[in-house]
Design an enzyme around this catalytic site. Structure first.
Site, PDB file in Angstrom:
ATOM      1  N   ASP A 127       0.139  -4.363  -6.231  1.00  0.00           N
ATOM      2  CA  ASP A 127       0.996  -3.471  -7.014  1.00  0.00           C
ATOM      3  C   ASP A 127       2.425  -3.792  -6.586  1.00  0.00           C
ATOM      4  O   ASP A 127       2.962  -3.210  -5.653  1.00  0.00           O
ATOM      5  CB  ASP A 127       0.638  -2.010  -6.742  1.00  0.00           C
ATOM      6  CG  ASP A 127       1.423  -1.050  -7.609  1.00  0.00           C
ATOM      7  OD1 ASP A 127       1.417  -1.232  -8.839  1.00  0.00           O
ATOM      8  OD2 ASP A 127       2.056  -0.136  -7.058  1.00  0.00           O
TER       9      ASP A 127
ATOM     10  N   ARG B 296       7.479   3.356   5.783  1.00  0.00           N
ATOM     11  CA  ARG B 296       6.560   3.605   4.667  1.00  0.00           C
ATOM     12  C   ARG B 296       5.109   3.573   5.132  1.00  0.00           C
ATOM     13  O   ARG B 296       4.269   4.315   4.610  1.00  0.00           O
ATOM     14  CB  ARG B 296       6.805   2.577   3.554  1.00  0.00           C
ATOM     15  CG  ARG B 296       8.060   2.849   2.740  1.00  0.00           C
ATOM     16  CD  ARG B 296       8.396   1.687   1.819  1.00  0.00           C
ATOM     17  NE  ARG B 296       7.323   1.368   0.900  1.00  0.00           N
ATOM     18  CZ  ARG B 296       7.116   1.973  -0.275  1.00  0.00           C
ATOM     19  NH1 ARG B 296       7.926   2.954  -0.651  1.00  0.00           N
ATOM     20  NH2 ARG B 296       6.133   1.600  -1.063  1.00  0.00           N
TER      21      ARG B 296
ATOM     22  N   CYS C 114       5.273  -1.107 -12.318  1.00  0.00           N
ATOM     23  CA  CYS C 114       5.698   0.070 -13.083  1.00  0.00           C
ATOM     24  C   CYS C 114       7.002  -0.238 -13.807  1.00  0.00           C
ATOM     25  O   CYS C 114       7.936   0.562 -13.815  1.00  0.00           O
ATOM     26  CB  CYS C 114       5.840   1.290 -12.171  1.00  0.00           C
ATOM     27  SG  CYS C 114       6.988   1.090 -10.792  1.00  0.00           S
TER      28      CYS C 114
ATOM     29  N   ALA D 296       0.776  -1.231   0.000  1.00  0.00           N
ATOM     30  CA  ALA D 296       0.000   0.000   0.000  1.00  0.00           C
ATOM     31  C   ALA D 296       0.813   1.289   0.000  1.00  0.00           C
ATOM     32  O   ALA D 296       0.388   2.289  -0.577  1.00  0.00           O
ATOM     33  CB  ALA D 296      -0.956   0.004   1.192  1.00  0.00           C
ATOM     34  N   ALA D 297       1.942   1.331   0.708  1.00  0.00           N
ATOM     35  CA  ALA D 297       2.686   2.583   0.851  1.00  0.00           C
ATOM     36  C   ALA D 297       3.323   2.986  -0.482  1.00  0.00           C
ATOM     37  O   ALA D 297       3.684   2.103  -1.282  1.00  0.00           O
ATOM     38  CB  ALA D 297       3.750   2.415   1.928  1.00  0.00           C
ATOM     39  N   PRO D 298       3.434   4.292  -0.752  1.00  0.00           N
ATOM     40  CA  PRO D 298       3.124   5.419   0.140  1.00  0.00           C
ATOM     41  C   PRO D 298       1.667   5.862   0.149  1.00  0.00           C
ATOM     42  O   PRO D 298       1.319   6.759   0.897  1.00  0.00           O
ATOM     43  CB  PRO D 298       4.013   6.528  -0.414  1.00  0.00           C
ATOM     44  CG  PRO D 298       4.099   6.228  -1.874  1.00  0.00           C
ATOM     45  CD  PRO D 298       4.117   4.735  -1.993  1.00  0.00           C
ATOM     46  N   GLY D 299       0.808   5.273  -0.697  1.00  0.00           N
ATOM     47  CA  GLY D 299      -0.611   5.554  -0.550  1.00  0.00           C
ATOM     48  C   GLY D 299      -1.342   6.097  -1.764  1.00  0.00           C
ATOM     49  O   GLY D 299      -2.531   6.388  -1.668  1.00  0.00           O
TER      50      GLY D 299
ATOM     51  N   LYS E  80      -2.426   4.635  -4.480  1.00  0.00           N
ATOM     52  CA  LYS E  80      -3.540   3.769  -4.868  1.00  0.00           C
ATOM     53  C   LYS E  80      -4.469   3.511  -3.686  1.00  0.00           C
ATOM     54  O   LYS E  80      -5.679   3.352  -3.873  1.00  0.00           O
ATOM     55  CB  LYS E  80      -2.997   2.473  -5.463  1.00  0.00           C
ATOM     56  CG  LYS E  80      -2.142   2.714  -6.709  1.00  0.00           C
ATOM     57  CD  LYS E  80      -1.452   1.474  -7.179  1.00  0.00           C
ATOM     58  CE  LYS E  80      -0.452   1.800  -8.274  1.00  0.00           C
ATOM     59  NZ  LYS E  80       0.680   2.610  -7.790  1.00  0.00           N
TER      60      LYS E  80
END
Length: 419
Positions: free
Chosen positions: A172, A132, A215, A104-107, A109
């Site tokens: 992700d 993070r 990415c 999840a971090a840094p946030g 999404k």
């Protein structure tokens, strides 16, 4: 690194516009922001161009630092690459659902998911890094997300205990980015990604959705990971998706690709999977709902959020978050500390309340910029007043003495010369 050892050069050789890819990777990507749906109209940016695949996405002009705009500090504009906005579009979170963000971090999404869920449902945010997670917690607060819980519980442990709990899961995955790597380095990263995807997948209920994204342009970490996962897990299938202005993947999976030489964004891959069979039964997420506190009613009468106290702190969250049995470093909104006349409302909470309709004084954007720089608001209101701009952006709460009120905020956030 020789041409033979350069995985990026090998990938470029497969593409009809491979040389353009290599050239585009050496240049800055096109800057973009994501707009908060409830925080007004962007101001001071000049021309903003709509991102074709996301109604809340905007490409900005030039290389201006988003932190130089008041809209960033009010949470109206969140800096996020336009490609990074795609995975949550594929995930399609809906109010009332349980969603897990595995990395999840840094946030970026997580906040996008939280805004889609609104004030119902449960967003479980996992990340392996404690520093993070601290950044993630602040970004959730700055966006006013009340449906999120940040847990230190590792993803594999969460899946072992609560398999089948999620309507949707975002993986992700950490990746190689767009730097040059050897084929061996890319292969090792793909192994780690496949292991993460395999460990997290049991969280999804039958018929639920999983989005895997990276990415990086490397085929082994994108199409290769998905192909290996599907081969080992016949209960899953890839679901074909399409978004305006985005390319298909390189293997006909029905996934999406974005390229710097085509879309102007960072390279990106996203694939949506659907689970056909139910996972094993697991422990429920629900615990005991803490005793409620009616304090939220003074700002938001009739709110659906549950408000409760933990020590000296007052918190507000969706009922699913408030009652969730998972260990948490943060859950919902931290409204403030104290009680009665000694209660102090947190700045980010003040913005969240204004967003949800709490009565607020309206001031001009230019005056709001001066308040953010630390100037007094003697002619604006009294301590305790909520303030928003005439463009709809929530500023916060006034504090101080009569005739010398200032915007309450962390001193590290004060900044002059905002647009």
């Amino acid at each position: 690194m020789s041409m033979r050892e350069d995985a990026l050069a090998l990938l470029a050789a497969e593409l009809p516009d491979g040389p353009a890819l290599l050239a585009a990777l050496a240049l800055p990507f096109r800057r973009s922001i994501r707009l908060h749906p409830l925080r007004g109209t962007p101001t001071g940016w000049g021309e903003l161009t709509a991102v074709p695949w996301h109604g809340a996405g905007r490409f900005t002009v030039g290389s201006a630092d988003p932190a130089g705009f008041l809209d960033y500090h009010t949470g109206l504009a969140y800096p996020q690459d336009a490609a990074s906005q795609v995975p949550v579009l594929l995930l399609a979170p809906r109010p009332g659902e349980v969603v897990v963000d595995a990395c999840a971090a840094p946030g970026s999404k997580s906040t996008q998911i939280g805004l889609a869920l609104g004030d119902s449902g449960l967003l479980i945010c996992c990340d392996a890094s404690a520093p993070r997670r601290a950044v993630l917690t602040e970004n959730l607060a700055r966006q006013g997300v009340a449906c999120a819980l940040v847990t230190p519980l590792p993803v594999h442990a969460l899946a072992e205990r609560h398999g089948g709990c999620a309507d949707a899961l975002l993986v992700d995955a950490p990746c190689s980015g767009h730097e040059s790597r050897s084929p061996r380095q890319v292969a090792r990263m793909a192994e780690r990604q496949l292991a993460l995807l395999t460990a997290a997948a049991p969280l999804v209920r039958a018929g639920g959705r999983l989005v895997y994204s990276t990415c990086t342009p490397y085929r082994e970490e994108d199409e290769g990971v998905i192909a290996a996962f599907l081969a080992a897990h016949p209960q899953w299938r890839a679901e074909a998706v399409a978004l305006p202005g985005i390319d298909a993947d390189l293997a006909g999976l029905g996934a999406l690709r974005l390229w710097p030489q085509r879309q102007g964004t960072e390279p990106f891959f996203a694939c949506r999977l659907v689970r056909a069979e139910a996972p094993p039964a697991a422990l429920p997420l629900a615990g005991v709902l803490p005793a409620g506190d009616p304090a939220l009613g003074q700002w938001l009468p009739g709110s659906t959020l549950h408000t409760w106290r933990r020590g000296n702190a007052l918190l507000a969250a969706t009922p699913l978050v408030a009652a969730c049995a998972l260990p948490a470093e943060a859950r919902g909104l931290l409204l403030g500390h104290g009680s009665g006349a000694g209660f102090h409302l947190e700045p980010w909470a003040a913005q969240a309340l204004i967003t949800r309709g709490a009565p607020a004084q309206i001031i001009a954007h230019a005056q709001a910029c001066r308040l953010w720089a630390g100037e007094t608001g003697a002619l604006i209101g009294k301590a305790g007043d909520l303030i928003r701009t005439d463009q709809g952006a929530p500023l916060g709460i006034l504090g101080g003495l009569a005739g010398d009120t200032r915007l309450v905020m962390p001193s590290r956030m004060r900044r002059s010369g905002l647009r």
